[in-house]
Design a protein around this motif. Structure first.
Motif, PDB file in Angstrom:
ATOM      1  N   MET A   1    -125.676 -35.526 -11.194  1.00 25.07           N
ATOM      2  CA  MET A   1    -126.210 -33.990 -10.770  1.00 25.07           C
ATOM      3  C   MET A   1    -127.802 -34.099 -11.030  1.00 25.07           C
ATOM      4  SD  MET A   1    -123.883 -32.400  -9.686  1.00 25.07           S
ATOM      5  CE  MET A   1    -124.847 -30.919  -9.480  1.00 25.07           C
ATOM      6  N   THR A   2    -128.383 -35.147 -11.687  1.00 24.05           N
ATOM      7  CA  THR A   2    -129.955 -35.025 -11.852  1.00 24.05           C
ATOM      8  C   THR A   2    -130.458 -35.040 -10.382  1.00 24.05           C
ATOM      9  OG1 THR A   2    -129.416 -36.045 -13.754  1.00 24.05           O
ATOM     10  CG2 THR A   2    -131.641 -35.765 -13.291  1.00 24.05           C
TER      11      THR A   2
ATOM     12  N   GLY B 291    -123.741 -31.194 -15.184  1.00 27.05           N
ATOM     13  CA  GLY B 291    -125.244 -31.383 -14.836  1.00 27.05           C
ATOM     14  C   GLY B 291    -125.969 -30.921 -16.102  1.00 27.05           C
ATOM     15  N   LYS B 292    -126.735 -31.979 -16.808  1.00 26.01           N
ATOM     16  CA  LYS B 292    -127.385 -31.600 -18.326  1.00 26.01           C
ATOM     17  C   LYS B 292    -128.664 -32.247 -18.337  1.00 26.01           C
ATOM     18  CE  LYS B 292    -124.634 -35.381 -20.574  1.00 26.01           C
ATOM     19  NZ  LYS B 292    -124.016 -35.714 -21.720  1.00 26.01           N
ATOM     20  N   TYR B 293    -129.410 -31.787 -19.300  1.00 20.44           N
ATOM     21  CA  TYR B 293    -130.862 -32.539 -19.624  1.00 20.44           C
ATOM     22  C   TYR B 293    -130.867 -32.530 -21.177  1.00 20.44           C
ATOM     23  CZ  TYR B 293    -132.392 -27.758 -20.176  1.00 20.44           C
ATOM     24  OH  TYR B 293    -132.463 -26.314 -20.488  1.00 20.44           O
ATOM     25  N   GLU B 294    -131.502 -33.571 -21.461  1.00 24.16           N
ATOM     26  CA  GLU B 294    -131.935 -33.735 -22.944  1.00 24.16           C
ATOM     27  C   GLU B 294    -132.339 -32.577 -23.895  1.00 24.16           C
ATOM     28  OE1 GLU B 294    -131.208 -36.144 -25.092  1.00 24.16           O
ATOM     29  OE2 GLU B 294    -130.065 -37.116 -23.446  1.00 24.16           O
TER      30      GLU B 294
ATOM     31  N   SER C 294    -117.496 -38.005 -18.071  1.00 27.83           N
ATOM     32  CA  SER C 294    -118.080 -36.799 -17.842  1.00 27.83           C
ATOM     33  C   SER C 294    -119.768 -37.311 -17.849  1.00 27.83           C
ATOM     34  CB  SER C 294    -117.861 -35.847 -18.867  1.00 27.83           C
ATOM     35  OG  SER C 294    -116.509 -35.415 -18.903  1.00 27.83           O
ATOM     36  N   SER C 295    -120.140 -37.902 -18.798  1.00 30.98           N
ATOM     37  CA  SER C 295    -121.609 -38.209 -18.853  1.00 30.98           C
ATOM     38  C   SER C 295    -122.028 -38.774 -17.710  1.00 30.98           C
ATOM     39  CB  SER C 295    -121.856 -39.343 -19.987  1.00 30.98           C
ATOM     40  OG  SER C 295    -121.671 -38.418 -21.347  1.00 30.98           O
ATOM     41  N   LEU C 296    -121.199 -39.944 -17.021  1.00 33.53           N
ATOM     42  CA  LEU C 296    -121.971 -40.448 -15.734  1.00 33.53           C
ATOM     43  C   LEU C 296    -121.986 -39.320 -14.532  1.00 33.53           C
ATOM     44  CD1 LEU C 296    -120.362 -43.915 -15.567  1.00 33.53           C
ATOM     45  CD2 LEU C 296    -122.825 -43.281 -16.007  1.00 33.53           C
ATOM     46  N   GLY C 297    -120.656 -38.452 -14.693  1.00 36.05           N
ATOM     47  CA  GLY C 297    -120.874 -37.280 -13.611  1.00 36.05           C
ATOM     48  C   GLY C 297    -122.027 -36.344 -13.942  1.00 36.05           C
TER      49      GLY C 297
ATOM     50  N   LEU D  74    -128.402 -29.767  -5.864  1.00 36.59           N
ATOM     51  CA  LEU D  74    -128.496 -29.261  -7.246  1.00 36.59           C
ATOM     52  C   LEU D  74    -129.067 -27.891  -7.389  1.00 36.59           C
ATOM     53  CD1 LEU D  74    -128.897 -29.746 -10.496  1.00 36.59           C
ATOM     54  CD2 LEU D  74    -131.271 -30.611 -10.156  1.00 36.59           C
ATOM     55  N   ASN D  75    -129.971 -27.387  -6.720  1.00 44.91           N
ATOM     56  CA  ASN D  75    -130.644 -26.145  -6.881  1.00 44.91           C
ATOM     57  C   ASN D  75    -129.405 -25.003  -6.112  1.00 44.91           C
ATOM     58  OD1 ASN D  75    -132.966 -26.360  -8.126  1.00 44.91           O
ATOM     59  ND2 ASN D  75    -134.148 -26.708  -6.154  1.00 44.91           N
TER      60      ASN D  75
END
Ligand code: DP6
Length: 340
Positions: A207-208, A14-17, A200-203, A213-214
């Protein structure tokens, strides 16, 4: 230069810009699964492109776009690249048929070469700043690549349990590592050697908006605290519990995502069951982890190596594609190779 892959114990998922993690992660840096990269650079002529990329001496179109995107992404942090033409040559040390496509070793070795160009012209760049910048630049290629720079373990992402951590680059974690974790072994069982179904990027993207998520963020923090404590006092039991929970959580999160995605195979689960039985029966502190695919990473202290390899050869190799497994262990990260 040469850079290894790494295996996450607490998963970055899970990531963000711009490529920042939703939770802190920690990994063992590996030793044998490596990428060797060299860059020849010269002043860029007007009509010339920015780079050529060769994999093992041959052009490889499929990687070119990724590298172009990466170079665009890092251009404001490495402005000197604008004036240079790069001839990039890369090569992996892991077997061709293993299905391991390590973005971690590839981008960390590329980042190391690029920041080395800067270092050779900037005398004021200290070793510490150099390593932080290599990790920062590697992260922009692939998040997990930020954790391949040094070893035996690296930690990436802000957290309240270890000082000096950042979302922007990984830092070395070795001071509090108990001797039980020195020379830890990682044997990778190749259950399926096909290219991953889900990048991985799609994975990470899945998560977004994930319903859990929390809870996942809280779990990762809690698990980091437990693993850091296990590292400092040599608590193998706590380590095993957390590492296996992280692996299962990663896949449970994908199975409970929209639409549900299954990345493991039945053989993955069969291997895990046999491994657990072996651990209980033989009292060997061995455990497993998984990345975003079906292959099983077996982790154990060096002193059990003969016993574990014997068990793998007798009971697990049958589940591996072409009976392939790769013996690796913790290592010290990226290094510059002699240019001759
Ligand atoms: C499951 O680093 O490959 O291996 O940042 O999109 O390139 P990108 O993703 P990547 O994700 C790695 C995911 C993982 C867990 C981990 O290494 O922490």
């Amino acid at each position: 230069c040469e850079s290894p892959s790494n295996i996450a114990l607490i998963k970055y998922w899970g990531k963000y810009e711009p490529q920042l993690p939703i939770n802190p992660s920690i990994s063992f840096t590996l030793s044998n699964c490596r990428t060797k990269t060299s860059i020849d650079y010269s002043p860029r002529l007007k009509a010339q492109g920015k780079f050529v990329f060769l994999y093992d001496g041959k052009t490889k179109k499929s990687f070119e776009n990724k590298i172009k995107e990466f170079l665009d992404r890092i251009s404001s942090f490495c402005p000197y690249l604008e004036n240079l033409f790069l001839k990039i040559n890369s090569k992996n040390t892991f077997p061709h048929s293993s299905g391991i496509a390590s973005s971690a070793s590839a981008f960390s070795s590329l980042a190391f070469c690029i920041v080395s160009i800067e270092k050779s012209y900037n005398e004021r760049m200290t070793e510490q700043i150099f390593f932080n910048k290599v990790s920062f630049i590697a992260r922009l290629g692939s998040g997990s690549a930020s954790r391949s720079i040094s070893g035996p373990s690296m930690i990436w992402g802000e957290n309240e349990f270890h000082s000096g951590c950042s979302n922007f680059f990984a830092i070395n974690y070795n001071k509090q590592l108990h001797k039980s974790f020195k020379n830890y072994q990682n044997t990778i069982l190749i259950i399926d050697n096909k290219i991953k179904k889900l990048s991985s990027s799609l994975g990470h993207k899945k998560m977004t908006n994930h319903p859990f998520l929390n809870d996942r963020k809280n779990q990762a923090k809690k698990n980091l605290k437990i693993i850091l404590n296990a590292f400092s006092i040599g608590d193998l039991e706590a380590f095993i519990k957390v590492v296996e929970q992280e692996a299962m959580t990663l896949h449970a999160l994908m199975m409970s995502s929209d639409p549900p995605t299954v990345l493991i195979k039945s053989k993955t689960l069969q291997v895990i069951e046999l491994l657990k039985k072996f651990r209980e029966k033989e009292k060997v502190p061995v455990c497993f982890t998984l990345d975003a695919g079906p292959n099983v990473h077996i982790l154990y202290p060096e002193k059990y190596k003969l016993q574990v390899i014997k068990f793998i050869k007798e009971k697990l190799v049958y589940y591996c594609q072409n009976e392939l497994f790769i013996e690796d262990m913790v290592g010290l990260g990226t290094k510059l190779l002699d240019s001759n």
